[in-house]
Design an enzyme around this catalytic site. Structure first.
Site, PDB file in Angstrom:
ATOM      1  N   LYS A  19       1.004  -1.338   0.390  1.00  0.00           N
ATOM      2  CA  LYS A  19      -0.147  -0.344   0.197  1.00  0.00           C
ATOM      3  C   LYS A  19       0.724   0.842   0.026  1.00  0.00           C
ATOM      4  CE  LYS A  19      -2.755   2.563   3.034  1.00  0.00           C
ATOM      5  NZ  LYS A  19      -3.929   3.007   2.592  1.00  0.00           N
ATOM      6  N   SER A 434     -22.199  13.222   9.161  1.00  0.00           N
ATOM      7  CA  SER A 434     -20.618  13.596   9.306  1.00  0.00           C
ATOM      8  C   SER A 434     -20.738  14.785   9.056  1.00  0.00           C
ATOM      9  CB  SER A 434     -19.831  12.161   9.184  1.00  0.00           C
ATOM     10  OG  SER A 434     -20.221  11.828   7.935  1.00  0.00           O
ATOM     11  N   TRP A 562     -19.248  -5.286   9.403  1.00  0.00           N
ATOM     12  CA  TRP A 562     -17.523  -5.418   8.928  1.00  0.00           C
ATOM     13  C   TRP A 562     -16.762  -5.368  10.447  1.00  0.00           C
ATOM     14  CZ3 TRP A 562     -18.948   0.643   7.394  1.00  0.00           C
ATOM     15  CH2 TRP A 562     -20.096   0.307   6.010  1.00  0.00           C
ATOM     16  N   GLU A 606     -24.659  -6.071   1.801  1.00  0.00           N
ATOM     17  CA  GLU A 606     -24.116  -7.178   1.781  1.00  0.00           C
ATOM     18  C   GLU A 606     -24.072  -8.114   3.073  1.00  0.00           C
ATOM     19  OE1 GLU A 606     -21.693  -3.627   2.537  1.00  0.00           O
ATOM     20  OE2 GLU A 606     -20.313  -4.739   3.826  1.00  0.00           O
ATOM     21  N   CYS A 644     -27.250   2.722   2.371  1.00  0.00           N
ATOM     22  CA  CYS A 644     -25.794   3.332   0.740  1.00  0.00           C
ATOM     23  C   CYS A 644     -25.327   2.072   0.281  1.00  0.00           C
ATOM     24  CB  CYS A 644     -25.293   4.689   1.379  1.00  0.00           C
ATOM     25  SG  CYS A 644     -23.709   4.544   2.456  1.00  0.00           S
ATOM     26  N   GLU A 666     -28.714   5.927   0.003  1.00  0.00           N
ATOM     27  CA  GLU A 666     -28.470   7.292  -1.546  1.00  0.00           C
ATOM     28  C   GLU A 666     -29.325   6.637  -3.073  1.00  0.00           C
ATOM     29  OE1 GLU A 666     -24.311   5.069  -1.812  1.00  0.00           O
ATOM     30  OE2 GLU A 666     -24.795   5.751  -4.012  1.00  0.00           O
ATOM     31  N   HIS A 695     -19.537  11.843  -3.018  1.00  0.00           N
ATOM     32  CA  HIS A 695     -18.609  11.023  -3.494  1.00  0.00           C
ATOM     33  C   HIS A 695     -18.174  11.403  -4.279  1.00  0.00           C
ATOM     34  CE1 HIS A 695     -21.883   8.157  -1.995  1.00  0.00           C
ATOM     35  NE2 HIS A 695     -20.511   7.055  -1.308  1.00  0.00           N
TER      36      HIS A 695
HETATM   37  N1  GLN Z   1     -23.807   8.454   9.888  1.00  0.00           N
HETATM   38  C1  GLN Z   1     -22.883   8.562   9.000  1.00  0.00           C
HETATM   39  C2  GLN Z   1     -21.760   9.494   8.511  1.00  0.00           C
HETATM   40  O1  GLN Z   1     -22.675  10.096   8.138  1.00  0.00           O
HETATM   41  C3  GLN Z   1     -23.105   7.241   8.019  1.00  0.00           C
HETATM   42  C4  GLN Z   1     -21.862   6.308   7.320  1.00  0.00           C
HETATM   43  C5  GLN Z   1     -21.728   5.705   5.834  1.00  0.00           C
HETATM   44  O2  GLN Z   1     -23.569   5.632   5.623  1.00  0.00           O
HETATM   45  N2  GLN Z   1     -21.582   5.297   5.647  1.00  0.00           N
HETATM   46  O3  GLN Z   1     -20.583   9.459   7.894  1.00  0.00           O
HETATM   47 ZN    ZN Z   2     -24.105   6.364   3.285  1.00  0.00          ZN
END
Ligand code: GLN
Ligand code: ZN
Length: 757
Positions: A19, A434, A562, A606, A644, A666, A695
């Protein structure tokens, strides 16, 4: 003689050497020659460990500068024509451009490799795709290993799985029709291996563990009949699931050996006990980090050996790519949690385990008695350990009241109670949680972890960030606010660190894609919450504003998905334990006056099993876990969820069954296509389809957002429609975040006007 081989090895190195070298190469700080040198030394180490373990071959072709499916696209000439590259003369830079995109072309799309967290680059197939063999990638590794004196076994994904995992582009056609053109190229590759003195090749066909249409199953026969013209020994490798139902097909294929995954399904052995050729048994878990009870496995292997004799091969269940590299460098864990340390095995430890098994089979168990005893002791210690079992947790789960996973009233009633105090306008605006994770934030966290700043200094720094985020949202005139999650390094790790039953490693990295690695927490014991985890932050944020503050939690399924999960109880049980711990948090948030609470479940899709027949059961316990986490609160408390990273069309009923008051999801990249599915299904609750893609740093235009919202309004009643970005904003910069949200709010206000007129 029992043969030991490996399906594949981790390729990033024990401390992510690849990496760091790749990233330096991309920044032009490292020459191609030096990058190749790093790669070579990783391969040499990998082979060395295999040889030390007494493997009969070392595996080659599993090393990749980015992805093994991309390597195969190059080796078969099937790289997308849109790049204008010649696959026969591809430079390393061009190779990386395929993976990462360039000024003119999007990168090749990525998606998850079966049910792992590894992402492969999806082959783009066109009706007129022309294949051309280029075995260099494999030959280089073959020669390199041969020069070191090793017997080699190249591995590559087989033709059916390769086509299956690709995507059809351009005019409509069936990519299976490409098989005729593809097979001669596989023949050339195999012939090239043969000429290089290779005796065995491993063809990975994990697609067979999924639900394949009949014509694809049939194609296995055609393909392998044709490949049998090349007189190289082929081992047909399946993993990630049972292939017992395909035993007749597999027995009819003209290959010299078969690999089956006995970790996922040990019962499938009986379907192949009469297999007349080489049978490779995957007995050590390539997907998890637990040490194996070797005497237990040895018993089974001895039975198998009695049936198969020399034809028995042993291996890990799948490639070790999905495991961290080496436990022995986890000195901190060893010091702080010596008991847990004893129960773990990473890649190299699994190699050791297989080596011990081989010795026991080839020589005698007495030759490795000490190792066998240790392994058994560790397994028994783990079973009985106080670290794992917390009676309260099991009791709580066993004695749940009947409606523990049900809200007090149905949505129609709840939403009225919520609206009564929330007083939100039509099309309420919010964000996913976030806000930008600035350098400032990351530095403060790093300093705090290193002990360079005190708890109170750290808290003050975070509060400052929260205040900024709250003020920004008020200025933007958003309706439901968030605190911005500055205190979170990662949405799973943050909770794992605060919950009982979780452990963390320092170097337990697993490749996710390219140079990106993830370090999943280890769930080793019963999960419990000993203290509130988010309440103080949310409460502080709420104290700064009169607008409703949304509390933010990561959902039980996502935390499970995860992490490396304990294998002594079912995933469903672990998931419900996490759910109850989260429920404690939900109720504490509510008590503290945080009455809008979002429980993120981006990973719910997933977690779906590879075979559809197993979906129902998974969705049932996953849904129950989510509801356990979100129930028990008042009707007036509004539960949000967020999803998402995937398409959800095929699991809409299960999503509706979560019974969240609001789902944000999403959709913007698919131009709201998903919404049609929600409309057709008559999704009953509130929904916030993402109106712009977070993104990319691009600021969405008002027209784009308006277009999406109008589209949404056609299928979702205005009273149930929310307006929000696609996902959290942590990867974005501040200025683009503000600009984008301004556009979002402006368009929303215009539409509201229009709706009231
Ligand atoms: N609450 C998380 C954020 O806003 C959700 C992140 C995600 O969906 N992967 O970062
Ligand atoms: Zn998300």
């Amino acid at each position: 003689m029992t043969t030991l081989h490996f399906l594949g090895f981790p390729r990033v190195g024990a401390k992510r050497e690849l990496k760091f070298a790749q990233e330096r190469y991309w920044r032009k700080e490292l020459s191609e020659q030096d990058l190749r040198y790093v790669a070579k030394s990783i391969r040499e180490k990998n082979w060395y460990h295999q040889a030390q373990a007494n493997a009969n071959f070392v595996t080659v072709g599993d090393f990749s500068f980015y992805d093994h499916m991309l390597d195969l696209q190059v080796a078969t000439g099937a790289i997308p024509g849109r790049f204008g590259f010649d696959s026969q003369q591809l430079s390393l830079d061009q190779y990386f451009q395929l993976a990462r995109g360039n000024q003119q072309q999007f990168a090749i799309e990525m998606t998850k490799w079966f049910d792992t967290n590894y992402h492969y680059l999806v082959p783009e197939f066109y009706a007129d795709t022309q294949f051309k063999a280029n075995p260099n990638h494999y030959l280089e590794q073959i020669h390199e290993a041969q020069q070191l004196g090793y017997q080699v076994k190249p591995t590559l994904v087989g033709p059916i799985t390769f086509l299956w995992l690709g995507k059809e582009k351009g005019a409509t056609f069936n990519r299976l029709d490409l098989l005729n053109k593809l097979l001669p190229v596989y023949e050339s590759l195999l012939n090239a291996f043969l000429q290089a003195g290779v005796q065995w090749v491993q063809l990975d066909e994990p697609a067979l563990t999924q639900d394949l249409p009949a014509e694809w199953l049939q194609a296995y026969k055609t393909a392998y009949a044709q490949l049998s013209a090349v007189k190289i020994n082929k081992i047909f490798a399946t993993y990630f699931g049972s292939v017992a139902e395909h035993a007749p097909l597999l027995k009819s294929l003209p290959v010299e050996g078969l690999h089956i995954d006995l970790v996922r399904d040990h019962k499938q052995f009986s379907a192949f006990a009469d297999y007349p050729k080489i049978l490779s048994l995957g007995v050590i878990d390539g997907r998890n980090i637990w040490r194996t009870n070797l005497p237990h496995i040895l018993d089974h292997l001895q039975d198998a050996k009695a049936l198969l004799g020399e034809r028995l091969w042993i291996s890990s269940s799948c490639s070790l790519l999905h495991c961290p590299y080496d436990l022995s460098i986890e000195t901190q864990l060893q010091e702080k949690q010596p008991e847990l340390y004893q129960w773990l095995a990473f890649g190299l430890q699994k190699v050791q385990e297989l080596s011990i098994l081989k010795k026991a089979l080839v020589e005698s168990p007495s030759r490795v008695q000490t190792e066998l005893n240790e392994s058994q002791c560790a397994a028994e210690a783990r079973t009985h350990s106080q670290l794992i079992h917390r009676c309260e947790v099991a009791e709580r789960l066993a004695n749940l009241p009947e409606n523990a996973d049900q809200r007090k009233s149905p949505y129609q009633q709840r939403i009225k109670a919520q609206q009564a105090w929330l007083q939100l306008p039509n099309l309420p605006t919010t964000t996913i949680g976030s806000f930008p994770q600035t350098l400032n934030i990351r530095q403060a966290r790093a300093k705090f972890k290193k002990g360079e700043i005190s708890v109170s200094e750290y808290e003050a720094a975070m509060k400052k960030e929260i205040a900024l985020v709250v003020k920004a949202q008020e200025e933007l005139d958003l309706d439901v606010l968030v605190h911005g999650e500055p205190e979170r390094n990662d949405m799973v790790e943050y909770f794992g660190e605060l919950l009982e039953g979780f452990a963390f490693t320092k170097f337990g990295w697993v490749q996710s894609y390219g140079s990106r690695c993830i370090k999943p927490p280890i769930i080793y014991g019963d999960v419990q919450r000993s203290q509130p985890m988010t309440v103080a932050w949310s409460q502080y944020a709420q104290s700064l504003t009169n607008r409703p503050m949304k509390g933010m939690l990561t959902g039980p399924v996502t935390i499970l998905q995860w992490s490396f999960v304990r294998n002594d109880i079912s995933r469903a049980t672990v998931c419900k334990q996490i759910a109850l711990a989260l429920n404690d948090e939900v109720l504490d948030l509510e008590k503290a006056g945080i009455k809008v609470i979002q429980i993120d479940e981006p990973a719910i899709r997933e977690g779906l099993p590879l075979k559809r027949a197993d979906w129902r059961q998974y969705l049932q316990w996953a849904g129950e876990a989510f509801r356990l986490a979100s129930s028990g609160c008042e009707d007036s408390t509004q539960i949000h969820t967020h999803m998402c990273y995937s398409e959800f069309n095929d699991i809409l009923p299960a999503i509706a069954a979560l019974d969240a008051d609001v789902i944000t999801i999403e959709t913007s990249r698919s131009d709201m296509e998903l919404l049609n599915a929600f409309a057709d299904f008559h999704y009953p609750n509130d929904i916030g389809p993402g109106v712009y893609d977070i993104h990319s740093p691009r600021i969405p235009t008002a027209d784009e957002i308006e277009h999406l919202l109008r589209k949404a309004l056609k299928v979702i009643p205005a009273e149930r429609l929310w307006v929000n970005p696609d996902c959290g904003l942590k990867t974005r910069g501040w200025s683009e975040t503000i600009e984008a949200l301004k556009v979002m709010v402006k368009v929303t206000k215009q539409l509201r006007q229009e709706l009231t007129n």
